[in-house]
Design an enzyme around this catalytic site. Structure first.
Site, PDB file in Angstrom:
ATOM      1  N   PRO A 127       0.756  -1.180   0.208  1.00 36.71           N
ATOM      2  CA  PRO A 127      -0.107   0.110   0.174  1.00 36.71           C
ATOM      3  C   PRO A 127       0.829   1.345  -0.071  1.00 36.71           C
ATOM      4  O   PRO A 127       0.872   1.979   0.992  1.00 36.71           O
ATOM      5  CB  PRO A 127      -0.672  -0.084   1.229  1.00 36.71           C
ATOM      6  CG  PRO A 127      -0.013  -0.846   2.386  1.00 36.71           C
ATOM      7  CD  PRO A 127       0.638  -1.960   1.246  1.00 36.71           C
ATOM      8  N   CYS A 128       1.409   1.712  -1.299  1.00 34.49           N
ATOM      9  CA  CYS A 128       2.205   2.821  -1.246  1.00 34.49           C
ATOM     10  C   CYS A 128       1.321   4.085  -1.040  1.00 34.49           C
ATOM     11  O   CYS A 128       1.847   5.507  -0.985  1.00 34.49           O
ATOM     12  CB  CYS A 128       3.128   2.843  -2.638  1.00 34.49           C
ATOM     13  SG  CYS A 128       2.309   2.501  -3.990  1.00 34.49           S
ATOM     14  N   HIS A 129      -0.054   4.025  -1.485  1.00 34.94           N
ATOM     15  CA  HIS A 129      -0.795   5.019  -1.568  1.00 34.94           C
ATOM     16  C   HIS A 129      -1.184   5.510  -0.051  1.00 34.94           C
ATOM     17  O   HIS A 129      -1.575   6.751   0.146  1.00 34.94           O
ATOM     18  CB  HIS A 129      -2.270   4.566  -1.968  1.00 34.94           C
ATOM     19  CG  HIS A 129      -2.932   3.433  -1.390  1.00 34.94           C
ATOM     20  ND1 HIS A 129      -2.608   2.170  -1.501  1.00 34.94           N
ATOM     21  CD2 HIS A 129      -4.121   3.347  -0.426  1.00 34.94           C
ATOM     22  CE1 HIS A 129      -3.386   1.384  -0.920  1.00 34.94           C
ATOM     23  NE2 HIS A 129      -3.867   2.069  -0.104  1.00 34.94           N
TER      24      HIS A 129
END
Length: 165
Positions: A127-129
């Site tokens: 989850p780089c968001h």
């Protein structure tokens, strides 16, 4: 080694799933700087990604908070350490690049962390968001800022849904 692929229809567009058949190696967005299409020599086989597709559907339905898939992202040792740390950001929360750098014991490496974050080959699942600027502003995202806003809104809505009386 053969690379298998399929596309999964989601609320953020058709996501490319690719891997060696046992492990997911790539999730590509339909657009943005990380937009990807399959290579001509890859073999289409949606059956290789049944579990990833089911977990993505559950995630987008607001039901799944943590993915449990066999992943094989390719990167440097530093990139892999950043990607591993991304999975430790709790669902529905955000961290700054500086917080992420401190988390991996590299407090002065926030720019390098940002670069590694931007090279994440399996976004959404890794989850780089959930990483934002130190000011609290949303920063660039490989699938486009609209996609980042969608994902963060999805997660925050699932954590604190509106009450309906």
């Amino acid at each position: 080694m053969t690379t298998y692929y399929c596309y999964e229809e989601t609320p953020i567009g058709d996501l490319l799933l690719a891997g060696n058949g046992d492990q997911l190696e790539l999730l590509g967005f339909p657009g943005g700087k990380m937009g990807r299409r399959h290579d001509a020599d890859w073999k289409k086989d949606p059956s290789r990604f049944e579990e990833a597709r089911a977990q993505l559907a559950s995630y987008f339905a607001g039901e799944l908070k943590s993915f449990d898939l066999d992943l094989s992202p390719t990167g440097t040792e530093f990139q892999c350490s950043v990607w591993g740390a991304l999975t430790e950001i709790p669902y529905g929360e955000t961290w700054s690049y500086g917080q992420l750098a401190k988390h991996i014991q590299r407090p002065k490496a926030s720019r390098a962390v940002g670069a590694a974050n931007g090279m994440n080959p399996i976004p959404v699942i890794i989850p780089c968001h959930r990483v934002i600027g130190s000011s609290g502003k949303l920063t660039g995202f490989g699938g486009g800022l609209e996609t980042k806003v969608f994902l963060l809104t999805l997660e925050s809505s699932a954590v604190a849904p509106e009450l309906d009386f």
